[in-house]
Design a protein around this motif. Structure first.
Motif, PDB file in Angstrom:
ATOM      1  N   ASP A  53      23.474  47.015  47.043  1.00 41.13           N
ATOM      2  CA  ASP A  53      24.293  45.899  47.513  1.00 41.13           C
ATOM      3  C   ASP A  53      24.714  45.046  46.318  1.00 41.13           C
ATOM      4  O   ASP A  53      24.343  43.880  46.183  1.00 41.13           O
ATOM      5  N   SER A  54      25.499  45.661  45.450  1.00 45.03           N
ATOM      6  CA  SER A  54      25.908  45.024  44.201  1.00 45.03           C
ATOM      7  C   SER A  54      27.135  44.140  44.353  1.00 45.03           C
ATOM      8  O   SER A  54      27.696  43.702  43.353  1.00 45.03           O
ATOM      9  N   ASN A  55      27.558  43.875  45.597  1.00 40.53           N
ATOM     10  CA  ASN A  55      28.799  43.131  45.841  1.00 40.53           C
ATOM     11  C   ASN A  55      29.989  43.885  45.252  1.00 40.53           C
ATOM     12  O   ASN A  55      30.928  43.287  44.748  1.00 40.53           O
ATOM     13  N   TYR A  56      29.897  45.222  45.332  1.00 39.59           N
ATOM     14  CA  TYR A  56      30.955  46.086  44.808  1.00 39.59           C
ATOM     15  C   TYR A  56      31.270  45.734  43.358  1.00 39.59           C
ATOM     16  O   TYR A  56      32.431  45.546  42.982  1.00 39.59           O
ATOM     17  N   ALA A  57      30.220  45.661  42.549  1.00 41.28           N
ATOM     18  CA  ALA A  57      30.377  45.336  41.130  1.00 41.28           C
ATOM     19  C   ALA A  57      31.295  46.344  40.450  1.00 41.28           C
ATOM     20  O   ALA A  57      31.236  47.543  40.716  1.00 41.28           O
ATOM     21  N   ARG A 113      22.147  38.855  28.269  1.00 39.92           N
ATOM     22  CA  ARG A 113      22.099  38.832  29.727  1.00 39.92           C
ATOM     23  C   ARG A 113      23.281  39.607  30.302  1.00 39.92           C
ATOM     24  O   ARG A 113      24.373  39.598  29.738  1.00 39.92           O
ATOM     25  N   LEU A 114      23.048  40.265  31.414  1.00 41.90           N
ATOM     26  CA  LEU A 114      24.087  41.028  32.091  1.00 41.90           C
ATOM     27  C   LEU A 114      25.089  40.096  32.747  1.00 41.90           C
ATOM     28  O   LEU A 114      24.722  39.184  33.488  1.00 41.90           O
ATOM     29  N   VAL A 115      26.380  40.328  32.480  1.00 42.74           N
ATOM     30  CA  VAL A 115      27.455  39.560  33.107  1.00 42.74           C
ATOM     31  C   VAL A 115      28.344  40.556  33.845  1.00 42.74           C
ATOM     32  O   VAL A 115      28.736  41.587  33.289  1.00 42.74           O
ATOM     33  N   THR A 116      28.662  40.254  35.109  1.00 43.21           N
ATOM     34  CA  THR A 116      29.289  41.230  35.991  1.00 43.21           C
ATOM     35  C   THR A 116      30.506  40.658  36.700  1.00 43.21           C
ATOM     36  O   THR A 116      30.514  39.492  37.108  1.00 43.21           O
ATOM     37  N   ALA A 117      31.520  41.497  36.864  1.00 47.89           N
ATOM     38  CA  ALA A 117      32.695  41.167  37.674  1.00 47.89           C
ATOM     39  C   ALA A 117      32.520  41.833  39.033  1.00 47.89           C
ATOM     40  O   ALA A 117      32.433  43.063  39.119  1.00 47.89           O
ATOM     41  N   GLU A 118      32.458  41.036  40.094  1.00 52.55           N
ATOM     42  CA  GLU A 118      32.191  41.551  41.430  1.00 52.55           C
ATOM     43  C   GLU A 118      33.455  41.557  42.285  1.00 52.55           C
ATOM     44  O   GLU A 118      34.068  40.514  42.508  1.00 52.55           O
ATOM     45  N   HIS A 119      33.813  42.744  42.779  1.00 53.11           N
ATOM     46  CA  HIS A 119      34.916  42.831  43.730  1.00 53.11           C
ATOM     47  C   HIS A 119      34.557  42.148  45.046  1.00 53.11           C
ATOM     48  O   HIS A 119      35.322  41.349  45.582  1.00 53.11           O
ATOM     49  N   GLY A 120      33.390  42.508  45.590  1.00 57.45           N
ATOM     50  CA  GLY A 120      33.007  42.005  46.908  1.00 57.45           C
ATOM     51  C   GLY A 120      32.772  40.515  46.940  1.00 57.45           C
ATOM     52  O   GLY A 120      33.177  39.826  47.872  1.00 57.45           O
ATOM     53  N   GLY A 121      32.123  40.008  45.906  1.00 56.57           N
ATOM     54  CA  GLY A 121      31.865  38.572  45.844  1.00 56.57           C
ATOM     55  C   GLY A 121      33.053  37.779  45.336  1.00 56.57           C
ATOM     56  O   GLY A 121      33.043  36.552  45.399  1.00 56.57           O
ATOM     57  N   ARG A 122      34.050  38.500  44.774  1.00 54.65           N
ATOM     58  CA  ARG A 122      35.237  37.859  44.198  1.00 54.65           C
ATOM     59  C   ARG A 122      34.813  36.803  43.169  1.00 54.65           C
ATOM     60  O   ARG A 122      35.307  35.672  43.158  1.00 54.65           O
ATOM     61  N   ARG A 123      33.926  37.227  42.280  1.00 54.80           N
ATOM     62  CA  ARG A 123      33.324  36.260  41.374  1.00 54.80           C
ATOM     63  C   ARG A 123      32.806  36.918  40.097  1.00 54.80           C
ATOM     64  O   ARG A 123      32.676  38.152  40.010  1.00 54.80           O
ATOM     65  N   ILE A 124      32.493  36.073  39.106  1.00 51.22           N
ATOM     66  CA  ILE A 124      31.812  36.474  37.880  1.00 51.22           C
ATOM     67  C   ILE A 124      30.380  35.955  37.969  1.00 51.22           C
ATOM     68  O   ILE A 124      30.159  34.770  38.256  1.00 51.22           O
TER      69      ILE A 124
END
Length: 302
Positions: free
Chosen positions: A69-73, A83-94
């Motif tokens: 459930d990675s928020n469609y990372a 630190r890991l920084v991620t762009a999430e499709h599902g969360g529409r967020r960084i």
């Protein structure tokens, strides 16, 4: 030169290893993306967007699930504190993953409205996060959640994590996608993959001069990529750009000349440098993870 390479310019021969070959390290995904290498633990993390998960690969041990459930990372990188920084499709967020595993939201709105679906990102040496925001994650439910686009444009943003300030640095893209800085951070390369949904759309990488560490000027087309689109890419220490394409990985010199290709049997989405000497190119391609050793190293840790 072995069959793992196609040479278009003699300069390419100095960048590759004639006795190294393309290896498929793992398969079993629906669409792999966002590879990032953690040198301190010798671990590669990457996204499997449609399966809504992130994977972890360790040399000699294989791959396993890093996050369900990675928020469609989609895109992933590291900040200057590793630190890991991620762009999430599902969360529409960084987001940023803290050392204790908690997730901090760095940005999810611009001018009071939700972002489209952040796609790829890179951290500059000053700690700012630069990211693209096309609508791929809201076009359908396959790589996110189908939703109305509330932003009037698909922009590229600069984010200051400490203050939360977010500024639009480019607004004239159809579908901004991959991005990476030159080794000296004086140039930012950004791809436009508008051809993914429009045969007449752009499938190129543009170059911008970085002014005062925060503004982009001097836009020009750096390279037209075909077949396919330049989804994600990275640069080596010599300033050569290694990008995804429909038939593998293409390598471009700083002057924009196509030097050569690494054929891959699946459509490539993204790449990153890793390994003990950062001379191993990891390749996320459709359902699989590949890698090949080169004679050059990646330009920067993230």
């Amino acid at each position: 030169m072995n069959d793992s390479y196609q040479v278009y310019d003699s300069r390419f021969r100095a960048l590759v290893q004639p006795n190294a070959w393309l290896e498929r390290l793992w398969t079993g995904a629906r669409w792999t993306e966002g590879p990032v290498y953690f040198a301190d633990t010798d671990v590669l993390v990457f996204s499997d967007i449609p399966n809504n998960r992130m994977m972890r690969w360790v040399d000699g041990m294989g791959a396993g699930v890093f996050r369900c459930d990675s928020n469609y990372a989609n895109g992933n990188t590291r900040d200057r504190q590793a630190r890991l920084v991620t762009a999430e499709h599902g969360g529409r967020r960084i987001t940023r993953t803290e050392p204790d595993g908690t997730v901090t939201v760095l940005a999810d709105r611009f001018e009071g409205k939700p972002l489209n679906s952040p796609n790829d990102l890179v951290v500059k040496s000053d700690g700012t996060v630069w990211f693209t925001d096309p609508p791929y994650g809201i076009i359908s439910d396959y790589e996110g959640h189908k939703a109305a686009q509330e932003q009037t444009r698909c922009r590229v943003y600069r984010l200051e994590p400490e203050s939360g300030r977010i500024d639009a640095v480019a607004e004239d893209f159809v579908k901004p996608n991959g991005l990476a800085f030159s080794p000296d951070e004086r140039v930012l390369y950004i791809s436009d993959t508008g051809a993914s949904h429009d045969p007449d759309g752009p499938h190129h990488i543009r170059a911008f001069d970085v002014e005062d560490g925060r503004r982009l000027t001097g836009a020009r087309v750096f390279a037209e990529v075909s077949p396919g689109v330049p989804d994600g890419f990275r640069l080596d220490t010599d300033g050569n750009l290694w990008t995804s394409a429909g038939d593998g990985v293409h390598c471009y010199a700083p002057d924009g000349a196509l030097l050569g290709k690494i054929p891959v049997p699946e459509v490539v989405a993204n790449v990153t440098f890793g390994g003990a000497k950062r001379n191993r190119l990891f390749i996320t391609a459709t359902s699989s993870l590949y890698a090949i050793f080169l004679s050059v190293s990646g330009a920067q840790a993230p």
